[in-house]
Design a protein around this motif. Structure first.
Motif, PDB file in Angstrom:
ATOM      1  N   ILE A 167     -52.620 -13.872  17.561  1.00  0.00           N
ATOM      2  CA  ILE A 167     -51.905 -12.992  18.485  1.00  0.00           C
ATOM      3  C   ILE A 167     -51.692 -11.614  17.857  1.00  0.00           C
ATOM      4  O   ILE A 167     -51.873 -10.581  18.507  1.00  0.00           O
ATOM      5  CB  ILE A 167     -50.559 -13.629  18.895  1.00  0.00           C
ATOM      6  CG1 ILE A 167     -50.812 -14.849  19.792  1.00  0.00           C
ATOM      7  CG2 ILE A 167     -49.673 -12.627  19.619  1.00  0.00           C
ATOM      8  CD1 ILE A 167     -49.577 -15.659  20.092  1.00  0.00           C
ATOM      9  N   ALA A 168     -51.336 -11.600  16.577  1.00  0.00           N
ATOM     10  CA  ALA A 168     -51.154 -10.324  15.880  1.00  0.00           C
ATOM     11  C   ALA A 168     -52.459  -9.534  15.860  1.00  0.00           C
ATOM     12  O   ALA A 168     -52.471  -8.317  16.074  1.00  0.00           O
ATOM     13  CB  ALA A 168     -50.658 -10.568  14.459  1.00  0.00           C
ATOM     14  N   ILE A 195     -46.760  -6.452  12.831  1.00  0.00           N
ATOM     15  CA  ILE A 195     -47.700  -5.520  13.468  1.00  0.00           C
ATOM     16  C   ILE A 195     -47.443  -4.094  12.998  1.00  0.00           C
ATOM     17  O   ILE A 195     -48.379  -3.340  12.691  1.00  0.00           O
ATOM     18  CB  ILE A 195     -47.595  -5.632  15.009  1.00  0.00           C
ATOM     19  CG1 ILE A 195     -48.153  -6.992  15.464  1.00  0.00           C
ATOM     20  CG2 ILE A 195     -48.343  -4.495  15.699  1.00  0.00           C
ATOM     21  CD1 ILE A 195     -47.910  -7.293  16.920  1.00  0.00           C
ATOM     22  N   ASP A 196     -46.168  -3.709  12.914  1.00  0.00           N
ATOM     23  CA  ASP A 196     -45.827  -2.353  12.447  1.00  0.00           C
ATOM     24  C   ASP A 196     -46.310  -2.134  11.010  1.00  0.00           C
ATOM     25  O   ASP A 196     -46.854  -1.070  10.681  1.00  0.00           O
ATOM     26  CB  ASP A 196     -44.315  -2.132  12.534  1.00  0.00           C
ATOM     27  CG  ASP A 196     -43.822  -2.050  13.973  1.00  0.00           C
ATOM     28  OD1 ASP A 196     -44.657  -1.766  14.865  1.00  0.00           O
ATOM     29  OD2 ASP A 196     -42.620  -2.282  14.205  1.00  0.00           O
ATOM     30  N   VAL A 201     -49.852 -10.299  -0.440  1.00  0.00           N
ATOM     31  CA  VAL A 201     -49.539 -10.144   0.994  1.00  0.00           C
ATOM     32  C   VAL A 201     -48.196 -10.756   1.384  1.00  0.00           C
ATOM     33  O   VAL A 201     -47.867 -10.800   2.568  1.00  0.00           O
ATOM     34  CB  VAL A 201     -50.661 -10.748   1.868  1.00  0.00           C
ATOM     35  CG1 VAL A 201     -51.981 -10.060   1.620  1.00  0.00           C
ATOM     36  CG2 VAL A 201     -50.781 -12.249   1.661  1.00  0.00           C
ATOM     37  N   TRP A 202     -47.418 -11.219   0.389  1.00  0.00           N
ATOM     38  CA  TRP A 202     -46.131 -11.830   0.733  1.00  0.00           C
ATOM     39  C   TRP A 202     -45.214 -10.897   1.528  1.00  0.00           C
ATOM     40  O   TRP A 202     -44.504 -11.358   2.432  1.00  0.00           O
ATOM     41  CB  TRP A 202     -45.414 -12.324  -0.513  1.00  0.00           C
ATOM     42  CG  TRP A 202     -44.103 -12.976  -0.168  1.00  0.00           C
ATOM     43  CD1 TRP A 202     -42.848 -12.504  -0.394  1.00  0.00           C
ATOM     44  CD2 TRP A 202     -43.931 -14.215   0.527  1.00  0.00           C
ATOM     45  NE1 TRP A 202     -41.905 -13.372   0.094  1.00  0.00           N
ATOM     46  CE2 TRP A 202     -42.535 -14.429   0.668  1.00  0.00           C
ATOM     47  CE3 TRP A 202     -44.824 -15.161   1.042  1.00  0.00           C
ATOM     48  CZ2 TRP A 202     -42.024 -15.548   1.304  1.00  0.00           C
ATOM     49  CZ3 TRP A 202     -44.301 -16.291   1.683  1.00  0.00           C
ATOM     50  CH2 TRP A 202     -42.919 -16.466   1.797  1.00  0.00           C
ATOM     51  N   GLY A 248     -54.999  -2.434   6.616  1.00  0.00           N
ATOM     52  CA  GLY A 248     -54.403  -3.442   7.484  1.00  0.00           C
ATOM     53  C   GLY A 248     -55.390  -4.533   7.849  1.00  0.00           C
ATOM     54  O   GLY A 248     -55.014  -5.705   8.002  1.00  0.00           O
ATOM     55  N   VAL A 249     -56.665  -4.155   7.991  1.00  0.00           N
ATOM     56  CA  VAL A 249     -57.703  -5.157   8.282  1.00  0.00           C
ATOM     57  C   VAL A 249     -57.814  -6.140   7.122  1.00  0.00           C
ATOM     58  O   VAL A 249     -57.887  -7.358   7.317  1.00  0.00           O
ATOM     59  CB  VAL A 249     -59.065  -4.479   8.540  1.00  0.00           C
ATOM     60  CG1 VAL A 249     -60.152  -5.530   8.720  1.00  0.00           C
ATOM     61  CG2 VAL A 249     -58.991  -3.577   9.768  1.00  0.00           C
ATOM     62  N   LEU A 250     -57.802  -5.604   5.897  1.00  0.00           N
ATOM     63  CA  LEU A 250     -57.894  -6.465   4.718  1.00  0.00           C
ATOM     64  C   LEU A 250     -56.658  -7.352   4.586  1.00  0.00           C
ATOM     65  O   LEU A 250     -56.756  -8.513   4.181  1.00  0.00           O
ATOM     66  CB  LEU A 250     -58.068  -5.609   3.461  1.00  0.00           C
ATOM     67  CG  LEU A 250     -59.315  -4.710   3.435  1.00  0.00           C
ATOM     68  CD1 LEU A 250     -59.352  -3.905   2.135  1.00  0.00           C
ATOM     69  CD2 LEU A 250     -60.580  -5.532   3.587  1.00  0.00           C
ATOM     70  N   ILE A 251     -55.508  -6.794   4.936  1.00  0.00           N
ATOM     71  CA  ILE A 251     -54.272  -7.585   4.891  1.00  0.00           C
ATOM     72  C   ILE A 251     -54.350  -8.746   5.880  1.00  0.00           C
ATOM     73  O   ILE A 251     -54.014  -9.890   5.560  1.00  0.00           O
ATOM     74  CB  ILE A 251     -53.053  -6.703   5.203  1.00  0.00           C
ATOM     75  CG1 ILE A 251     -52.841  -5.690   4.064  1.00  0.00           C
ATOM     76  CG2 ILE A 251     -51.804  -7.551   5.410  1.00  0.00           C
ATOM     77  CD1 ILE A 251     -51.854  -4.605   4.410  1.00  0.00           C
TER      78      ILE A 251
END
Length: 237
Positions: A88-89, A54-55, A37-38, A64-67
């Motif tokens: 916040i993200a 976010i993008d 995830v770096w 994206g949920v897993l990230i």
């Protein structure tokens, strides 16, 4: 030359070997997640990094949920990522309720991981990572009979280093189930208010977001007053 072991040389016990393997496994797990995830983590520390993060996560679909879960895991376990940024993200990406649920699941998983790790590796592992003043204070609380309430209040206060408390609390006699319930229940108000405020900013509900952040501040003040009351010694002001 004899191949017999030197009888005067101390042998590593089975427990020491288990602790060593556990420590290696800890660093391997963290290293693998960091590598994966770096590309997303480094954005947090760049100008306009939150927008870019976010993008990137949005473009990953369900991945994206897993990230986000992986980033939340690292935020608790390694604590080099600002927790508020991740919350916040999550609010901007998935709304106040789904975003809060994603963050809370990450907190539960990472808290359980740390608890089991500390129980395997013991106090020396924690002492190498956490300042002595924190562990000494927690021992005082445990002996006072107010330990459960103190842990709840500390996890309730926004902005405190909860990740430090996550490593120290398992050194006590508190059971895993009790720890997960107390710590993560206390996290809920701060998580929900942060994700709700973030969603409000994204949708243009500025006044609502300001109110939410104001409520967070009130919770922090009230919890600090309770903490001061709990930590004060009899006869002291």
């Amino acid at each position: 030359m004899s191949d017999k072991p030197d009888p005067g040389k101390p042998k590593a016990s089975h427990a020491d070997k288990v602790k060593f393997v556990g420590l290696i496994a800890f660093f391997v797990v963290v290293a693998v997640i960091v590598v994966l995830v770096w590309p997303y983590i480094h954005l947090v520390f760049e100008p306009d990094g939150l927008d870019h993060l976010i993008d990137r996560v949005q473009s990953a679909g369900f991945g994206g949920v897993l990230i986000l879960e992986a980033i939340q895991f690292l935020q608790v376990v390694v604590a080099f990522i600002p927790g508020e940024v991740v919350q916040i993200a999550a609010g901007m990406l998935y709304g106040p309720w789904w975003g809060a649920l994603i963050i809370l699941v990450g907190c539960v998983v990472s808290s359980a991981f740390i608890y089991m790790l500390v129980h395997k590796l013991g106090a020396p592992f924690v002492h190498d990572m956490v300042p002595q003043k924190y562990t000494a204070k927690f021992r005082e609380f445990e002996q006072s009979g107010k330990f459960n309430m103190v842990v709840f209040v500390l996890f309730l206060i926004p902005g405190l280093p909860k990740d430090v408390f996550t490593y120290i609390t398992p050194l006590s006699d508190m059971k895993l189930s009790t720890f997960l319930i107390i710590a993560n229940t206390a996290r809920i108000p701060g998580i929900v208010l942060s994700t709700y405020a973030a969603d409000g900013l994204l949708e243009g509900r500025i006044f609502e977001s300001v109110v939410m952040f104001g409520v967070l501040a009130l919770i922090a003040v009230a919890a600090l007053l309770v903490y001061n009351k709990l930590s004060s010694k009899p006869g002291s002001k």
